[in-house]
Design a protein around this motif. Sequence first.
Motif, PDB file in Angstrom:
ATOM      1  N   SER A 103       0.853  -1.194   0.000  1.00  0.00           N
ATOM      2  CA  SER A 103       0.000   0.000   0.000  1.00  0.00           C
ATOM      3  C   SER A 103       0.882   1.236   0.000  1.00  0.00           C
ATOM      4  CB  SER A 103      -0.896   0.013   1.241  1.00  0.00           C
ATOM      5  OG  SER A 103      -1.514   1.271   1.425  1.00  0.00           O
ATOM      6  N   PRO A 104       0.745   2.124  -0.978  1.00  0.00           N
ATOM      7  CA  PRO A 104       1.583   3.334  -1.022  1.00  0.00           C
ATOM      8  C   PRO A 104       1.494   4.161   0.259  1.00  0.00           C
ATOM      9  CG  PRO A 104       0.443   3.062  -3.099  1.00  0.00           C
ATOM     10  CD  PRO A 104      -0.137   2.039  -2.161  1.00  0.00           C
ATOM     11  N   ALA A 105       0.326   4.207   0.872  1.00  0.00           N
ATOM     12  CA  ALA A 105       0.149   5.020   2.076  1.00  0.00           C
ATOM     13  C   ALA A 105       0.881   4.443   3.278  1.00  0.00           C
ATOM     14  CB  ALA A 105      -1.341   5.161   2.388  1.00  0.00           C
ATOM     15  N   TYR A 106       1.158   3.131   3.280  1.00  0.00           N
ATOM     16  CA  TYR A 106       1.783   2.478   4.425  1.00  0.00           C
ATOM     17  C   TYR A 106       3.174   1.938   4.107  1.00  0.00           C
ATOM     18  CZ  TYR A 106      -2.668   2.591   6.936  1.00  0.00           C
ATOM     19  OH  TYR A 106      -3.806   3.004   7.584  1.00  0.00           O
ATOM     20  N   ALA A 107       3.681   2.219   2.900  1.00  0.00           N
ATOM     21  CA  ALA A 107       4.920   1.609   2.425  1.00  0.00           C
ATOM     22  C   ALA A 107       6.103   1.834   3.362  1.00  0.00           C
ATOM     23  CB  ALA A 107       5.252   2.122   1.028  1.00  0.00           C
ATOM     24  N   GLY A 108       6.091   2.961   4.067  1.00  0.00           N
ATOM     25  CA  GLY A 108       7.197   3.278   4.959  1.00  0.00           C
ATOM     26  C   GLY A 108       7.376   2.315   6.115  1.00  0.00           C
ATOM     27  N   TYR A 109       6.332   1.539   6.425  1.00  0.00           N
ATOM     28  CA  TYR A 109       6.438   0.568   7.512  1.00  0.00           C
ATOM     29  C   TYR A 109       7.159  -0.701   7.084  1.00  0.00           C
ATOM     30  CZ  TYR A 109       3.076   3.484  10.031  1.00  0.00           C
ATOM     31  OH  TYR A 109       2.446   4.531  10.658  1.00  0.00           O
ATOM     32  N   GLY A 110       7.375  -0.879   5.777  1.00  0.00           N
ATOM     33  CA  GLY A 110       8.214  -1.965   5.297  1.00  0.00           C
ATOM     34  C   GLY A 110       7.506  -3.284   5.034  1.00  0.00           C
ATOM     35  N   ASN A 111       8.294  -4.213   4.479  1.00  0.00           N
ATOM     36  CA  ASN A 111       7.813  -5.563   4.179  1.00  0.00           C
ATOM     37  C   ASN A 111       8.414  -6.519   5.206  1.00  0.00           C
ATOM     38  OD1 ASN A 111       7.209  -8.092   3.217  1.00  0.00           O
ATOM     39  ND2 ASN A 111       7.945  -7.735   1.138  1.00  0.00           N
ATOM     40  N   HIS A 112       7.549  -7.158   5.990  1.00  0.00           N
ATOM     41  CA  HIS A 112       8.030  -8.032   7.081  1.00  0.00           C
ATOM     42  C   HIS A 112       7.613  -9.477   6.887  1.00  0.00           C
ATOM     43  CE1 HIS A 112       9.079  -4.313   9.152  1.00  0.00           C
ATOM     44  NE2 HIS A 112       7.856  -3.884   8.917  1.00  0.00           N
ATOM     45  N   THR A 113       7.210  -9.835   5.662  1.00  0.00           N
ATOM     46  CA  THR A 113       6.728 -11.190   5.429  1.00  0.00           C
ATOM     47  C   THR A 113       7.816 -12.244   5.597  1.00  0.00           C
ATOM     48  OG1 THR A 113       7.089 -10.883   3.046  1.00  0.00           O
ATOM     49  CG2 THR A 113       4.878 -10.446   3.878  1.00  0.00           C
ATOM     50  N   GLN A 114       9.083 -11.835   5.516  1.00  0.00           N
ATOM     51  CA  GLN A 114      10.185 -12.779   5.695  1.00  0.00           C
ATOM     52  C   GLN A 114      10.767 -12.730   7.112  1.00  0.00           C
ATOM     53  OE1 GLN A 114      10.948 -14.985   3.162  1.00  0.00           O
ATOM     54  NE2 GLN A 114       9.126 -14.007   2.278  1.00  0.00           N
ATOM     55  N   ALA A 115      10.084 -12.066   8.025  1.00  0.00           N
ATOM     56  CA  ALA A 115      10.572 -11.964   9.406  1.00  0.00           C
ATOM     57  C   ALA A 115      10.687 -13.357  10.035  1.00  0.00           C
ATOM     58  CB  ALA A 115       9.624 -11.098  10.234  1.00  0.00           C
TER      59      ALA A 115
END
Length: 257
Positions: A103-115
Amino acid sequence: MKKILFTLVALLSTTLFFAQEKGKFDFTASLHNQWYWRGYAVGPDPIIAAQASFKYRGLEVGTWNGYGLAGIWKDVDTYISYSKSGFTISLWDIFNYSDYTASPAYAGYGNHTQANYFHLGKGTRHFFDLSVGYSVPKTGLNLFLATIIGGRDRNTDGSQTYSSYFKASYNFSLENDITVTPYVSYGFALNSDNGNTFWQWTDKAVTDAKSSGFNEIGVNISKPIKITDNYSIKASAGAVASPINHTMTGLLGVTLF
């Protein structure tokens, strides 16, 4: 961190081993227009959530998980709680592995699917929430106090912030089985080094960096809706303002079973 997780897992395992013949299992599922948690919509898209639990007298152990239908928000939690005489004490392990970049509006929170779920050190996606709640007898008043005691609630120097949250709500019933619940919550930190708390989500809130403030001022309305003679759902709707985040949010949810 490891001690907290080990304790939680040990309690879950011991409870199931000794009490499985006398307790009961239960599960629920629900739909929401978004997932709103203590002052902000951390799940920005419609979600489906499920909770499975084992209950034995006042003891409950279980898991709660939610999945955003747009593939953004993903969360899986385990918990243990004990209730008696109107009091409930709970310990939750909350693990968020969302892909906010979708989501462009939330992109700053990052991608954590590989956490890494088993990583508990610096940079972990876990946090541990310890809470106590109290339902005042013969009233609709409910009080709730929680503190994040471990995990990704950190100051810039790596020390624990211990962000805390206090909520008061009051339930009252109207005709047609409608329940109205106004509520207010206040967030603060026990050890903030620069005014930050876990409850500041918006850019302006982070810039303001207030170590305390009102998380929520809201109202929720709910009622059961009969679908067939043997099946009903519970629907709820409401609106909530978050002064600390400068936001106003509308909420809608349906408990399917």
